[in-house]
Write a protein that holds these residues in place. Structure first.
Motif, PDB file in Angstrom:
ATOM      1  N   GLU A 295       0.900  -1.053   0.322  1.00 12.49           N
ATOM      2  CA  GLU A 295       0.325   0.256  -0.391  1.00 12.49           C
ATOM      3  C   GLU A 295       1.135   0.808   0.107  1.00 12.49           C
ATOM      4  N   GLN A 296       2.010   1.102   0.308  1.00 15.09           N
ATOM      5  CA  GLN A 296       2.549   2.454   0.625  1.00 15.09           C
ATOM      6  C   GLN A 296       3.453   2.687  -1.296  1.00 15.09           C
ATOM      7  N   ALA A 297       3.517   1.864  -1.663  1.00 13.73           N
ATOM      8  CA  ALA A 297       4.201   2.021  -3.561  1.00 13.73           C
ATOM      9  C   ALA A 297       3.144   3.585  -3.599  1.00 13.73           C
ATOM     10  N   GLY A 298       3.607   3.945  -4.421  1.00 10.67           N
ATOM     11  CA  GLY A 298       3.112   5.234  -5.205  1.00 10.67           C
ATOM     12  C   GLY A 298       2.476   6.200  -3.702  1.00 10.67           C
ATOM     13  N   ARG A 299       3.174   6.518  -2.727  1.00 11.03           N
ATOM     14  CA  ARG A 299       2.689   7.219  -2.230  1.00 11.03           C
ATOM     15  C   ARG A 299       4.413   8.470  -1.702  1.00 11.03           C
ATOM     16  N   ALA A 300       4.102   9.632  -1.668  1.00  7.53           N
ATOM     17  CA  ALA A 300       5.006  10.554  -0.955  1.00  7.53           C
ATOM     18  C   ALA A 300       5.924  10.559   0.023  1.00  7.53           C
ATOM     19  N   ALA A 301       7.346   9.822  -0.191  1.00  9.58           N
ATOM     20  CA  ALA A 301       7.988   9.652   0.993  1.00  9.58           C
ATOM     21  C   ALA A 301       8.165  10.264   2.209  1.00  9.58           C
ATOM     22  N   THR A 302       8.173   9.280   3.240  1.00  2.49           N
ATOM     23  CA  THR A 302       7.418  10.671   4.503  1.00  2.49           C
ATOM     24  C   THR A 302       8.301   9.801   5.763  1.00  2.49           C
TER      25      THR A 302
ATOM     26  N   ARG B 239      17.298  16.129   7.118  1.00  4.16           N
ATOM     27  CA  ARG B 239      17.045  17.191   6.063  1.00  4.16           C
ATOM     28  C   ARG B 239      17.993  18.412   5.208  1.00  4.16           C
ATOM     29  N   ILE B 240      18.826  17.596   5.515  1.00  3.11           N
ATOM     30  CA  ILE B 240      20.387  17.502   5.254  1.00  3.11           C
ATOM     31  C   ILE B 240      20.793  16.745   4.422  1.00  3.11           C
ATOM     32  N   GLY B 241      20.932  15.349   5.080  1.00  2.15           N
ATOM     33  CA  GLY B 241      20.946  14.285   4.402  1.00  2.15           C
ATOM     34  C   GLY B 241      19.778  13.790   2.817  1.00  2.15           C
ATOM     35  N   LEU B 242      18.902  14.509   3.416  1.00  8.94           N
ATOM     36  CA  LEU B 242      18.073  14.611   1.904  1.00  8.94           C
ATOM     37  C   LEU B 242      17.977  14.786   0.477  1.00  8.94           C
TER      38      LEU B 242
ATOM     39  N   PRO C  26      19.725  12.912  -4.366  1.00  8.79           N
ATOM     40  CA  PRO C  26      19.564  12.904  -5.626  1.00  8.79           C
ATOM     41  C   PRO C  26      18.100  11.725  -5.656  1.00  8.79           C
ATOM     42  N   GLY C  27      16.736  12.327  -5.871  1.00  2.82           N
ATOM     43  CA  GLY C  27      15.642  11.108  -5.677  1.00  2.82           C
ATOM     44  C   GLY C  27      15.243  11.101  -4.381  1.00  2.82           C
ATOM     45  N   LEU C  28      15.448  12.200  -3.600  1.00  4.27           N
ATOM     46  CA  LEU C  28      15.029  11.659  -2.013  1.00  4.27           C
ATOM     47  C   LEU C  28      14.548  13.259  -1.690  1.00  4.27           C
ATOM     48  N   SER C  29      15.206  14.163  -2.065  1.00  2.00           N
ATOM     49  CA  SER C  29      14.632  15.221  -1.562  1.00  2.00           C
ATOM     50  C   SER C  29      14.334  15.406  -1.178  1.00  2.00           C
ATOM     51  N   ARG C  30      12.624  15.371  -2.185  1.00  2.00           N
ATOM     52  CA  ARG C  30      11.158  15.755  -1.547  1.00  2.00           C
ATOM     53  C   ARG C  30      10.316  15.369  -1.244  1.00  2.00           C
ATOM     54  N   ALA C  31      11.489  13.905  -0.071  1.00  2.00           N
ATOM     55  CA  ALA C  31      11.038  13.581   1.689  1.00  2.00           C
ATOM     56  C   ALA C  31      10.483  14.582   2.532  1.00  2.00           C
TER      57      ALA C  31
ATOM     58  N   ASP D 223      13.261  24.179   8.721  1.00  2.00           N
ATOM     59  CA  ASP D 223      12.873  24.811   7.142  1.00  2.00           C
ATOM     60  C   ASP D 223      13.062  23.286   7.090  1.00  2.00           C
ATOM     61  N   GLY D 224      11.466  22.609   6.560  1.00  2.00           N
ATOM     62  CA  GLY D 224      11.656  20.787   5.835  1.00  2.00           C
ATOM     63  C   GLY D 224      11.118  20.296   6.173  1.00  2.00           C
ATOM     64  N   VAL D 225      10.822  20.066   7.750  1.00  2.00           N
ATOM     65  CA  VAL D 225      10.465  19.933   8.920  1.00  2.00           C
ATOM     66  C   VAL D 225       8.905  20.252   9.757  1.00  2.00           C
TER      67      VAL D 225
END
Length: 349
Positions: free
Chosen positions: A149-156, A178-181, A185-190, A211-213
């Protein structure tokens, strides 16, 4: 029925919350006597518990059928056990990894890998051991999800270590996440969500400037945990809930007593640990980086998350409160039969 629990920002509020979950499973009001702080008493009221007096004499009133003790200090719990024995009141006790064993009428240790230790329960038959008896919120069962069910959801990534100092430690992890994300590449939108736990000590100054949390209020935490791609949690009840929900977890002990639980979960493949961090203080930069790196690696490994989610749900089904409630009802019924027998015996000429 009455509950005697330990609760404070230092001890945590898990024992209090567990009493409320169990009362709900039993269908009785959560009437709670607290060994703890004013903050704990206020938290109990906010959670809907009826606060009882803190003294043994005032709680052990005529008509009390059962006392439930949930306290990690044996020295603090034993006077209540003795008083209940003198009053003819049955006692059920809840424990974690065998700590503070009591010779109660019903001893519950819902820990992963739990074994009976000396002094736990009045005999072997009085013990209920293992994660099938882990007392979790009844809401967990309805929120369980299939790993697919997690497939396709925005990463959180959800962080929930508790309140007070633990919340500050969670904030440190959030910053490193937040710094690591942003560097991957590909994880920054989490999204990164941080729970500040229970109690007034959970408030942190300046939290809105990170920011970002996003901060999530405690009533919304379990729903967020159920939807999370990855969670970073401590070694308490939330770790069991995450597994039951099918949420892959990074587990970090925030107090010494949680180290055994975290070690067992990691060895069983139910959680990811941070590796050896001896001498590293909880909340320090090194400690937070290790937790953040473990979460980032798990976030990037979909196959590992799916395996972990399935394994966690297989081991912890979330119905422990129901089973404990059933065992308590049996103890109460036996106590009532004994009382009736004794009464008839006294009345015979």
């Amino acid at each position: 029925m009455a509950f005697r629990v330990a609760a404070s920002p230092r001890i945590g509020f898990g024992h209090l919350v567990r009493a409320i979950h169990l009362a709900r499973a039993l269908g009785v009001p959560p009437r709670v006597s607290i060994r703890g702080t004013i903050d704990a008493a206020e938290t109990a009221s906010r959670l809907g518990a009826e606060r009882l007096a803190g003294s043994i004499r005032e709680v052990m009133r005529p008509g009390l059928g059962l006392l439930v003790i949930d306290d990690p200090s044996r020295a603090a719990a034993e006077p209540w056990l003795r008083a209940a024995g003198r009053a003819g009141v049955a006692v059920a006790s809840l424990h974690d990894v065998g700590l503070a064993p009591l010779p109660s009428d019903l001893a519950i240790d819902g820990s992963l890998g739990a074994r009976r230790v000396h002094g736990l329960g009045r005999d072997v038959a009085a013990c209920r051991l293992g994660p099938t008896f882990a007392v979790l919120s009844p809401d967990v069962v309805s929120r369980r999800r299939a790993p697919s069910e997690q497939a396709g959801r925005a990463a959180t990534i959800v962080i929930g270590l508790g309140g007070g100092r633990q919340a500050r430690a969670g904030l440190t992890i959030a910053r490193h996440l937040r710094i690591g994300l942003d560097c991957r590449p590909g994880l920054s939108r989490a999204r990164v969500l941080l729970s500040l736990g229970l109690g007034s000590g959970a408030r942190l100054e300046g939290i809105g400037s990170l920011d970002g949390v996003a901060v999530i209020a405690s009533p919304r935490f379990r729903a967020a945990l159920a939807r999370a791609t990855v969670a970073v949690v401590a070694g308490g009840t939330t770790l069991y809930e995450a597994c039951a929900l099918g949420t892959p977890v990074v587990a970090v002990p925030v107090v010494a007593g949680q180290a055994t639980t975290v070690r067992r979960f990691v060895r069983a493949g139910l959680a990811v640990g941070t590796g050896p961090l001896r001498g590293v203080a909880v909340g320090s930069a090194r400690w937070a980086r290790a937790a953040a790196d473990a979460a980032l690696d798990l976030l990037a490994d979909a196959r590992r998350r799916e395996v972990m989610a399935r394994r966690g749900q297989a081991v912890i089904d979330g119905r422990g409160a129901e089973r404990v409630a059933q065992a308590i009802r049996a103890v109460l019924a036996a106590a009532q039969r004994t009382t009736m027998t004794n009464t008839r015996t006294r009345m015979q000429p």
